[in-house]
Scaffold this active site. Structure first.
Site, mmCIF file in Angstrom:
data_model
loop_
_atom_site.group_PDB
_atom_site.id
_atom_site.type_symbol
_atom_site.label_atom_id
_atom_site.label_comp_id
_atom_site.label_asym_id
_atom_site.label_seq_id
_atom_site.Cartn_x
_atom_site.Cartn_y
_atom_site.Cartn_z
ATOM 1 N N GLY A 40 -1.014 8.165 0.693
ATOM 2 C CA GLY A 40 -1.130 8.288 2.125
ATOM 3 C C GLY A 40 0.135 7.950 2.882
ATOM 4 O O GLY A 40 1.250 8.339 2.518
ATOM 5 N N GLY A 50 0.820 -1.210 0.000
ATOM 6 C CA GLY A 50 0.000 0.000 0.000
ATOM 7 C C GLY A 50 0.848 1.251 0.000
ATOM 8 O O GLY A 50 0.603 2.197 0.756
ATOM 9 N N ALA A 51 1.842 1.287 -0.892
ATOM 10 C CA ALA A 51 2.844 2.358 -0.853
ATOM 11 C C ALA A 51 2.575 3.488 -1.831
ATOM 12 O O ALA A 51 3.424 4.376 -1.974
ATOM 13 C CB ALA A 51 4.231 1.773 -1.145
ATOM 14 N N GLY A 70 1.678 5.083 3.243
ATOM 15 C CA GLY A 70 2.625 4.242 2.517
ATOM 16 C C GLY A 70 3.539 5.045 1.612
ATOM 17 O O GLY A 70 4.755 4.805 1.567
ATOM 18 N N SER A 118 -4.059 -0.398 14.304
ATOM 19 C CA SER A 118 -4.856 0.746 14.709
ATOM 20 C C SER A 118 -5.194 0.633 16.188
ATOM 21 O O SER A 118 -5.249 -0.469 16.746
ATOM 22 C CB SER A 118 -6.160 0.787 13.899
ATOM 23 O OG SER A 118 -7.040 1.777 14.395
ATOM 24 N N TYR A 152 -13.598 -3.256 10.328
ATOM 25 C CA TYR A 152 -12.253 -2.685 10.333
ATOM 26 C C TYR A 152 -11.543 -2.994 11.651
ATOM 27 O O TYR A 152 -10.384 -3.445 11.662
ATOM 28 C CB TYR A 152 -12.351 -1.175 10.120
ATOM 29 C CG TYR A 152 -11.044 -0.436 10.255
ATOM 30 C CD1 TYR A 152 -10.131 -0.395 9.201
ATOM 31 C CD2 TYR A 152 -10.703 0.214 11.439
ATOM 32 C CE1 TYR A 152 -8.926 0.286 9.327
ATOM 33 C CE2 TYR A 152 -9.505 0.894 11.568
ATOM 34 C CZ TYR A 152 -8.620 0.919 10.504
ATOM 35 O OH TYR A 152 -7.430 1.591 10.633
#
Length: 273
Positions: free
Chosen positions: A17, A13-14, A19, A146, A169
């Protein structure tokens, strides 16, 4: 024992955001960054941005984590192309509200989507890359979790009843932390450490509509776990930004973790540890 310099770091996920911020920050510290994303155009743009730092190198890898086949393909590509992997940062994920809003969505394999993308992809990719990480030791695995954590109902893990995006989530994020503790124990003495963290509160990413923290706050916290020497040998911990913290009590329940281990092995067709 300290990490090799310069290290090779895979960030899932780079391409936006946190990442993307991490990719640039770690490259500035000399790392070779393996940029994972779903969009070829976004991967290429991130690779160009990383190379523009003039300090680190970057290579791109494309995979869709809503499919276990995509995770396997990424692991195969990395294992075939990379001589070593010093740090794996499991950052890819989807938030409570998008995609789908209030609708319950499923992955290509028929699993609840947030559990599949946020947790099962982390579980499977980490296991698939363990041989490379062990050969590269000292090495580190960082699971970006999280502070939002909800106990897993093992009678309805896929949330076919009473579905809510936030519940989905938060259970996926608790699962990541439970997995962190288990994998750290499995790898004890191997030279590979495993830690999880809450990087920052409501960063301005595509998951968040009302930010509180900055991307820089999250980048600082994850970068510390990834590269800083004061984390050499530290494993099996959960951090709230820069501080070691306590996760939800369910994460420390051995029976819960055993259930999750068995379920994860079954869903990904792995032999249970």
């Amino acid at each position: 024992m300290p990490l090799r310099q310069p290290p090779t770091v895979l960030i899932t996920g780079a391409t936006d955001g946190l990442g993307r911020g991490l990719a640039v920050a770690l490259a500035r510290r000399g790392a070779t960054v393996l940029v994972h994303g779903r969009s070829a155009a976004r991967i290429a743009a991130t690779v160009r941005q990383v190379r523009a730092t003039g300090s680190g190198e970057a290579r791109g890898y494309r995979a869709d984590f809503s499919s276990l086949a995509g995770v396997h393909a990424l692991a195969d590509q990395v294992a075939a192309a990379e001589p070593r992997l010093d740090v794996l940062i499991n950052n890819a994920g989807i938030g409570a509200d998008v995609p789908g809003g209030t609708a319950r969505l499923e992955s290509a394999d028929g699993f609840e989507l947030r559990f599949a993308v946020n947790y099962l992809s982390t579980y499977l990719l980490s296991h698939r890359l363990l041989d490379l990480l062990r050969r590269s030791a000292p090495a580190r695995v960082i699971n970006v979790s999280s502070a939002g954590q909800t106990p897993i109902d093992f009678t309805d893990v896929m949330l076919t009843r009473g579905y809510g995006g936030r519940r989905a989530y938060c259970q996926s994020k608790l699962a990541q932390i439970m997995f962190t503790f288990d994998l750290a124990a499995e790898l004890q003495g191997s030279g590979v450490t495993v830690n999880a963290l809450h990087p920052a509160t409501y960063m301005p990413t595509k998951m968040v509509s009302t930010p509180i923290s900055t991307i820089a706050d999250g980048v600082e916290a994850v970068s510390r776990l990834a590269l800083d020497a004061d984390l050499d040998g530290v494993t099996g911990r959960y951090f709230d930004q820069l501080r070691e913290a306590q996760a939800h009590p369910a994460a420390y329940d051995e029976a819960n973790r055993a259930c999750l281990r068995s379920l994860s092995a079954e869903l990904t067709n792995r032999s249970p540890v």
